[in-house]
Design a protein around this motif. Structure first.
Motif, short mmCIF file in Angstrom:
data_model
loop_
_atom_site.label_atom_id
_atom_site.label_comp_id
_atom_site.label_asym_id
_atom_site.label_seq_id
_atom_site.Cartn_x
_atom_site.Cartn_y
_atom_site.Cartn_z
N UNK A 81 0.82 -1.21 0.00
CA UNK A 81 0.00 0.00 0.00
C UNK A 81 0.86 1.27 0.00
N UNK A 82 2.09 1.17 0.53
CA UNK A 82 3.00 2.33 0.54
C UNK A 82 3.68 2.54 -0.81
N UNK A 83 3.42 1.64 -1.76
CA UNK A 83 4.01 1.79 -3.09
C UNK A 83 5.31 1.05 -3.27
N UNK A 84 5.60 0.09 -2.41
CA UNK A 84 6.85 -0.65 -2.50
C UNK A 84 6.77 -1.83 -3.44
N UNK A 85 7.93 -2.40 -3.71
CA UNK A 85 8.05 -3.58 -4.57
C UNK A 85 8.22 -4.80 -3.66
N UNK A 86 7.13 -5.51 -3.45
CA UNK A 86 7.12 -6.60 -2.48
C UNK A 86 8.08 -7.71 -2.89
#
Length: 323
Positions: A81-86
């Motif tokens: 949700x924070x815009x990271x690359x999981x």
């Protein structure tokens, strides 16, 4: 029951089944349970409602669990949700764990959200990278220019990736160190004979401070002799001095010419005054005759004396002098 009603019932049942399976991903729940990374079905439904791909979270949970990492589904969902690359973070954590590099989930997500490739950073910590510097020109004290190229071997500093400077800073600092080292050499031969002197001096300056890298070594790849800057500067200075001297000489010549013209003007003025004074003599003699202060015999004696003087001057002049 009419056939059209049956068709509508079947279509509605199929649509309802698809909606149910979409909201309630039973297959993902079952797969996670079998893989030892259980995620409640309610959480999967809530992920759908929060527009978080349940498959992404479940696959990340399964991968991290199989690798022995303890990461919750809530952590993964929050990072997404924070815009990271999981997936990138999970791969980085697994690589760091296998390479015994201290890296936790919080730091990995911070690096990822900072815009850096955390997986590439972990790989760079395991496999150092060689950075080739552009040609760096510097001048030794004897005025000879040297052009040096260096190879900088670096590895990522995981703890400095957030807020640390990048490769450009490393290259700038290494270039500055090369210029300083060559500039402090008495002559260029010292540098050519001991190129490792540059490496030792530059490496001892702690150039990786505040950067995202740790410098392992600095090797001088090539040193070429450039121009004789000292001689060129001296030649330029001599040319400038010559121009200044010529300008001053021209100034003195102009002053001398002006002074000569001034003296000629003064001489002409003096001659004019003499001629003017000589013009007054006949008038004075006429006034003397009228007033009786001078007689005719006095005038003849004066003429005789004048003729005698001119004769004496002509006799005293050397032959050939017509003046």
């Amino acid at each position: 029951m009419e056939p059209i009603t049956i068709v509508l019932f079947v279509v509605g049942a199929v649509i309802a089944l698809f909606v149910f399976l979409y909201l309630f991903p039973v297959n993902l729940w079952f797969t996670a349970w079998l893989s030892g990374a259980p995620v409640s079905l309610i959480n999967l439904v809530l992920m759908r409602l929060r527009k978080v791909p349940p498959a992404l979270v479940v696959n990340a949970m399964i991968t991290s669990t199989k690798a022995g990492l303890k990461i919750t589904s809530n952590d993964i969902e929050t990072h997404f949700l924070a815009g990271g690359h999981v997936n990138n973070v999970i791969k980085a954590l697994i690589s760091a764990d296998k390479a015994n590099i201290p890296l936790d989930f919080k730091l990995a997500t911070a690096i990822d959200l900072a815009g850096r490739d955390v997986f590439d950073a972990v790989q760079l910590s395991v496999n150092p990278r060689v950075i080739n510097t552009p040609p760096v020109a510097a001048v030794a004290k004897d005025g000879i220019q040297l052009v040096a190229k260096a190879r900088v071997t670096v590895r990522a500093n995981i703890n400095q990736l957030v807020g640390g400077a990048g490769e450009e800073t490393i290259l700038a600092r290494v270039g500055e160190g090369i210029v300083t080292t060559i500039g402090s050499a008495v002559n260029h031969k010292e540098v050519l004979e001991n190129p490792d002197r540059i490496s030792k001096v530059v490496l001892g300056k702690g150039l990786d401070s505040g950067t995202a890298f740790e410098i392992l070594s600095i090797d001088i790849a090539d040193i070429d002799i450039g121009e004789n800057i000292g001689a060129k500067l001296q030649a330029d200075q001599a040319e400038a001095d010559l121009k200044v001297a010529n300008a001053r000489a021209e100034e003195r010549r102009a002053m001398a010419v002006a002074l000569e013209q001034e003296m000629r003007a003064k001489a002409q003025d003096a001659r004019a005054k003499v001629i003017e004074a000589e013009a007054e003599i006949p008038k004075a003699m006429a006034d003397a005759f009228k007033s009786g202060n001078m007689g005719i015999m006095d005038y003849y004696r004066m003429q005789n004396m004048k003729a005698d003087t001119e004769m004496r001057e002509s006799i005293s002049k050397p032959k050939g002098d017509k003046k």
